[in-house]
Design an enzyme around this catalytic site. Sequence first.
Site, mmCIF file in Angstrom:
data_model
loop_
_atom_site.group_PDB
_atom_site.id
_atom_site.type_symbol
_atom_site.label_atom_id
_atom_site.label_comp_id
_atom_site.label_asym_id
_atom_site.label_seq_id
_atom_site.Cartn_x
_atom_site.Cartn_y
_atom_site.Cartn_z
ATOM 1 N N CYS A 186 0.896 -1.195 0.061
ATOM 2 C CA CYS A 186 0.010 -0.265 -0.043
ATOM 3 C C CYS A 186 0.876 1.228 -0.197
ATOM 4 C CB CYS A 186 -0.880 -0.020 1.285
ATOM 5 S SG CYS A 186 -1.962 1.528 1.313
ATOM 6 N N LYS A 218 -8.290 -10.199 8.370
ATOM 7 C CA LYS A 218 -7.941 -9.252 9.106
ATOM 8 C C LYS A 218 -7.933 -9.841 10.609
ATOM 9 C CE LYS A 218 -8.304 -5.468 6.321
ATOM 10 N NZ LYS A 218 -9.416 -4.145 5.842
ATOM 11 N N VAL A 253 -5.393 0.280 6.828
ATOM 12 C CA VAL A 253 -3.881 0.530 7.094
ATOM 13 C C VAL A 253 -3.534 1.631 6.060
ATOM 14 C CG1 VAL A 253 -3.290 -2.026 7.632
ATOM 15 C CG2 VAL A 253 -3.457 -1.208 5.260
ATOM 16 N N GLU A 280 -4.977 6.709 9.295
ATOM 17 C CA GLU A 280 -4.669 7.871 8.243
ATOM 18 C C GLU A 280 -3.182 8.315 8.192
ATOM 19 O OE1 GLU A 280 -6.796 8.563 6.164
ATOM 20 O OE2 GLU A 280 -8.597 7.817 7.355
ATOM 21 N N SER A 281 -2.591 8.038 6.908
ATOM 22 C CA SER A 281 -1.149 8.036 6.737
ATOM 23 C C SER A 281 -0.397 9.390 7.215
ATOM 24 C CB SER A 281 -0.805 7.837 5.202
ATOM 25 O OG SER A 281 -1.426 8.557 4.263
#
Length: 256
Positions: A37, A64, A77, A89-90
């Site tokens: 990702c 999961k 993720v 949230e990145s």
Amino acid sequence: MSIPDVQIYPHATGAAAETVAKHQEPQELVFWAGWFCPFVQRTWIALEERGIPYQYKEVNPYKKEKHFLDINPKGLVPAVEYKGKALYESLILVEFLEEAYPTHKPSLLPSDPYERAVTRIWLDHIGKNYLPAFHRLLQAQEPEQQAKAREELYEAQRKLVQHVKGPYFSGETFGIVDAAVAPWASRDWIIAEHRGYKRSGAGEAWERYAKALAERPSVLKTNSDNEHLIPIYGRYLRDEAQSEAAKAIREGRAIP
């Protein structure tokens, strides 16, 4: 080139696998990730850049584990478990790491309040313009749609690079804007091979910037082998992917 439709490879490979192996010991920060990702890679890059201790845990997107869903019911993720509490949230995670680990240098955010605000303006541009254009190009099926999305991507890249001081956004120091863009710069080979994209289409300045990002050590050490990304991106190229990003692009919504 035909791309097969197979299950997602279960774990990181190549340089990323070596990085994962170094982060298996328990830590107060658990990094829940999916090796494939690009949003995960943003946060992973920040962890590596700043030398923050973390335990890496791979999330199987098809199964999961219960503990992960208990702490993060959305099942998204990247996520971190910090002292038993979950966040996700990145880019929020990158900023959280700045505040939770202030003694780990270098910071990825400018110290000057004005420069921080400018940084956030361009993070907003990346989220609202760069990434949607990249994904529209990836998923577009008709040549006319692809040409339109390709030009939108070039335009988003040209606008961003006008504010890049070089070699990175803020100059010599790698920062949050660079981390936000780097995963897509290192994966643009997929649209180069299948959608007629060329870095040079956005100009020489973009070529230099994208090359600097793709060759950054923190990016290289969080990259898995391309061969295992090909089946994943095949679903996007056929516009069959069911990720939240893919569904948003298909429905004309902002990427969540």
